[in-house]
Design a protein around this motif. Structure first.
Motif, PDB file in Angstrom:
ATOM      1  N   ASP A 134       0.837  -1.200   0.000  1.00 33.75           N
ATOM      2  CA  ASP A 134       0.000   0.000   0.000  1.00 33.75           C
ATOM      3  C   ASP A 134       0.875   1.254   0.000  1.00 33.75           C
ATOM      4  N   TYR A 135       0.965   1.894  -1.138  1.00 34.18           N
ATOM      5  CA  TYR A 135       1.831   3.061  -1.268  1.00 34.18           C
ATOM      6  C   TYR A 135       1.548   3.715  -2.612  1.00 34.18           C
ATOM      7  N   VAL A 136       1.649   5.031  -2.665  1.00 28.32           N
ATOM      8  CA  VAL A 136       1.599   5.712  -3.953  1.00 28.32           C
ATOM      9  C   VAL A 136       2.801   6.650  -4.030  1.00 28.32           C
ATOM     10  N   ARG A 137       3.498   6.656  -5.153  1.00 28.30           N
ATOM     11  CA  ARG A 137       4.669   7.515  -5.296  1.00 28.30           C
ATOM     12  C   ARG A 137       4.267   8.978  -5.216  1.00 28.30           C
ATOM     13  N   GLU A 138       5.183   9.786  -4.693  1.00 24.60           N
ATOM     14  CA  GLU A 138       4.996  11.235  -4.674  1.00 24.60           C
ATOM     15  C   GLU A 138       5.183  11.744  -6.092  1.00 24.60           C
ATOM     16  N   ILE A 139       4.369  12.665  -6.504  1.00 24.03           N
ATOM     17  CA  ILE A 139       4.513  13.298  -7.820  1.00 24.03           C
ATOM     18  C   ILE A 139       4.786  12.209  -8.869  1.00 24.03           C
TER      19      ILE A 139
END
Lengths: 286, 286
Positions: free
Chosen positions: B132-137
């Motif tokens: 569970d993670y989403v990259r920044e920008i």
């Protein structure tokens, strides 16, 4: 000015890394930073605790023992002879064989002049803005400031001093500072989760506990807008009052008495640390 | 092996940066990477488009014009004479006056041997895990791989090939690859949001559109578990079939025919690019 790269003392101009280091390739590393004044490294053991903890979380072995690092710190202080200053330790992912796998970490120590916040900020407080974001692995002091630096332009455009992160309205921290409010009943509150455990944050919590009520808790933007006082804490800034958040004025728009009281007590605590823990130079063989 | 630092050709061992660079201090920079085979830089203009776009998003001016970069690329290819290889361009935040403000960006170009995925992966597919993670920008190809590298140990422990990011069950991408599924009606789907726009992703979408149905859409983990086929795409890996995600077997547990068909067509597309766009060396004055 002298710096240290992996236990070698070098002129700072010679403090170089090969581009295969994972800091350059993948922004992978941890760091810490502490304050020096009149030859004393303040609360150095607390900073080193955190440095080793960050390195452990990020799975980077620190190549030097604590005593050796302290010895190097005091050699830098002696050699560079700066008055108000800070020492930064960066531990990188090391020279990577393939640009992705960590290598043997490189440890870099650099020494910088430092200026504390001016009278004006302390007297009038500062304006801050907010942004929906939570740092990755916030409990580790990684070198990843992609978002903080990217937002610098927005901070400037808004005429603000810094940006406070929140996630869906739950407040956490600034890129480089912790955040506190004082409620109308004098309770001092700082966000509990998704924050770096600042050393100054810890000291302010201890001081607030002795003199007021203090808690680490979940803080929403709504809580913040209703606060009577707000302030930020950091190693270099100590305590700076916040009087405006986005377009909301905090309290009566002036720094509050609890904020100023805690700043006074924090300075006393620093003086105590110097008096009690100032390392005798002879201990390190100078 | 030769590398290039800010327009200077140097032996790769001399490709050094001062530690005050914002990549080392704050993990701030962007990069791109493209494949070289038999003297040809594949789809170089598409990679350069993305490189300039990433730099623009991250507010870093690129010190060289596109034609100059292409000239340097073909000089590196000529000098280093590697067969299957890749060239990486890193644009850092530059030497920072205070360890936080960007300076004048440093541009580093390095050249690396490359190996494509083996027969075994293509024949049997790979297992991946999820996180569970989403990259920044995410639309910028920044150097921040803090999370990806941190998860390397978990990937290894799980006997997996890679980790697929999702946020609250909505799937996005891998640290260095894009993700696709093939539904039971032969529709090829790739996540629409919070992804880096991979060049191979774009080519696969185009190829899928010509031969099947293709869409960029929101993909949940539930959608993924029901897929008949799944695969990942990247510059270095092209297309690799995925046969297991966490403990769920995808389809019949074997690479599917659409996956293999798209891989064949992708290789044809690469050959076309070489035939059509192979730069005549004399153009660059060798």
């Amino acid at each position: 000015m002298h710096a240290v790269v992996n236990n070698d003392s070098v002129p700072v101009s010679k403090a170089l890394l090969h581009v295969s280091d994972l800091a350059v390739q993948r922004g992978y590393g941890v760091f810490d930073f502490f304050k020096i004044q009149d030859g004393h490294a303040y609360f150095i053991n607390e900073y080193l605790d955190r440095f080793y903890r960050s390195a452990g979380i990020m799975r980077l072995p620190v190549p030097l023992e604590r005593d050796k690092i302290i010895q190097i710190v005091y050699r830098l202080i002696e050699k560079n002879a700066l008055k108000e200053s800070g020492i930064k330790m960066v531990l990188t992912g090391g020279y990577s064989p393939d640009g992705y796998q960590p290598g043997e970490p490189n440890l870099i120590m650099t020494h910088h002049p430092l200026s504390l916040p001016g009278e004006e900020q302390l007297r009038n407080g500062v304006k801050i803005i907010t942004y929906d974001y939570v740092r990755e692995i916030p409990e580790a002091k990684t070198i990843n400031y992609t978002m903080g630096i990217w937002l610098s332009q927005d901070i400037k455009n808004a005429g603000a001093a810094d940006v406070l992160y929140h996630k869906n309205g739950v407040v956490s921290e600034f890129p480089r500072c912790n955040f506190f409010i004082v409620r109308s009943d004098d309770t001092v509150v700082t966000p509990k989760q998704n924050v770096l455990h600042g050393i100054t944050r810890k000291h302010v919590l201890e001081l607030a506990n002795r003199n007021y009520k203090a808690e680490e808790n979940t803080l929403s933007l709504a809580d913040v807008y209703e606060a009577r006082e707000a302030f930020l804490t950091s190693t270099t800034k100590r305590i700076v009052p916040i009087t405006q958040i986005d377009d909301k004025v905090i309290g009566n728009g002036k720094p509050g008495h609890v904020t100023h009281d805690l700043l006074e007590k924090l300075i006393l605590l620093e003086n105590e640390d110097q008096a009690k823990n100032g390392y005798p130079k002879k201990f390190y063989g100078f």
